[in-house]
Write an enzyme that holds these catalytic residues in place. Structure first.
Site, PDB file in Angstrom:
ATOM      1  N   PRO A  60       0.834  -1.311   0.118  1.00  8.99           N
ATOM      2  CA  PRO A  60      -0.198   0.016  -0.057  1.00  8.99           C
ATOM      3  C   PRO A  60       0.859   1.320   0.060  1.00  8.99           C
ATOM      4  O   PRO A  60       0.376   2.464  -0.223  1.00  8.99           O
ATOM      5  CB  PRO A  60      -0.865  -0.046   1.401  1.00  8.99           C
ATOM      6  CG  PRO A  60      -0.175  -1.056   2.150  1.00  8.99           C
ATOM      7  CD  PRO A  60       0.710  -1.976   1.180  1.00  8.99           C
ATOM      8  N   SER A  61       2.226   1.182   0.363  1.00  7.74           N
ATOM      9  CA  SER A  61       3.044   2.546   0.443  1.00  7.74           C
ATOM     10  C   SER A  61       3.387   2.807  -1.224  1.00  7.74           C
ATOM     11  O   SER A  61       3.815   3.863  -1.342  1.00  7.74           O
ATOM     12  CB  SER A  61       4.108   2.230   1.088  1.00  7.74           C
ATOM     13  OG  SER A  61       4.956   1.258   0.416  1.00  7.74           O
TER      14      SER A  61
END
Length: 229
Positions: A60-61
């Site tokens: 998700p980063s």
């Protein structure tokens, strides 16, 4: 979708009100087509005030930062045409494209090979030839560069971290020229600050905490110790 109208609205309604008033930066945002660096599935969100997830989406980063954050970083750094820039976290290549329009040369590191190739393709399609995408772990590459085992061809006039870290690594500061600037989003959620570090001498730095924001973590940079009682 009327991309030109959406771009105009982004600049006038999101970016200018967020104290981005440098006309060179605003003009550049009108020229570099952000929608060409956004994944097809999210193209309708290209000008929305949000982070945009990037493939392969296993982490998700991996995302594009919000447009106003990118613009404010660009304004703070005031990159000049003769300067050499290092970016950590190429993502889709959009920030590298903005930097390349203002700098002499940009080297950008991307840990995910799929994403690194996407960034290369996007930059090539945009006709940008002074930005080089390298695949690799930014944190590890910095350690190797300092030890001399991996030449990043530093030192650099400007270093940009396109993501957040708990603290600015000393290895990064050592790669700055005297007079060079480093931009990073520093801290731990919910408190992070955009931090500008200027090297003012061989062993002297000036740090300014310019504005508050939150951004996903860059991978593999040190985290603060967690104590339990």
């Amino acid at each position: 979708m009327n991309y030109e109208q959406a771009r105009f609205n982004m600049i006038e309604q999101q970016i200018r009100p967020w104290e981005v008033l440098d006309n060179q930066v605003l003009s550049l945002l009108a020229v570099v087509k952000r929608e060409d660096f956004v994944p097809l599935a999210h193209k309708a969100l290209a000008f929305v005030d949000m982070e945009i997830p990037l493939p392969p989406q296993q982490n998700p980063s991996q995302c594009m930062l919000a447009p106003r954050v990118e613009a404010r970083i660009l304004q703070d750094l005031a990159v000049q045409k003769h300067e050499k820039v290092l970016e950590i976290g190429a993502g889709s290549g959009y920030m590298a494209a903005l930097l390349a329009h203002r700098a002499q040369q940009v080297i950008t590191l991307e840990i995910d090979p799929t994403l690194a190739q996407i960034a290369r393709d996007n930059l090539q399609k945009a006709g940008i030839h002074n930005a080089e995408v390298r695949t690799g772990d930014g944190a590890a590459k910095l350690a190797q560069a300092v030890s001399g085992s991996d030449p990043l061809r530093g030192p650099f006039d400007v270093i940009v971290l396109s993501g957040s870290v708990a603290e600015v690594p000393a290895s990064l500061l050592s790669l700055l020229k005297v007079g060079g600037r480093l931009s990073a989003i520093v801290g731990v959620e919910p408190v992070m600050r955009s931090t500008l570090v200027t090297r003012v001498g061989e062993d002297a730095w000036r740090t300014t905490e310019a504005w508050d924001t939150v951004a996903p973590r860059l991978l593999n940079f040190p985290e603060p110790s967690k104590f339990s009682f």
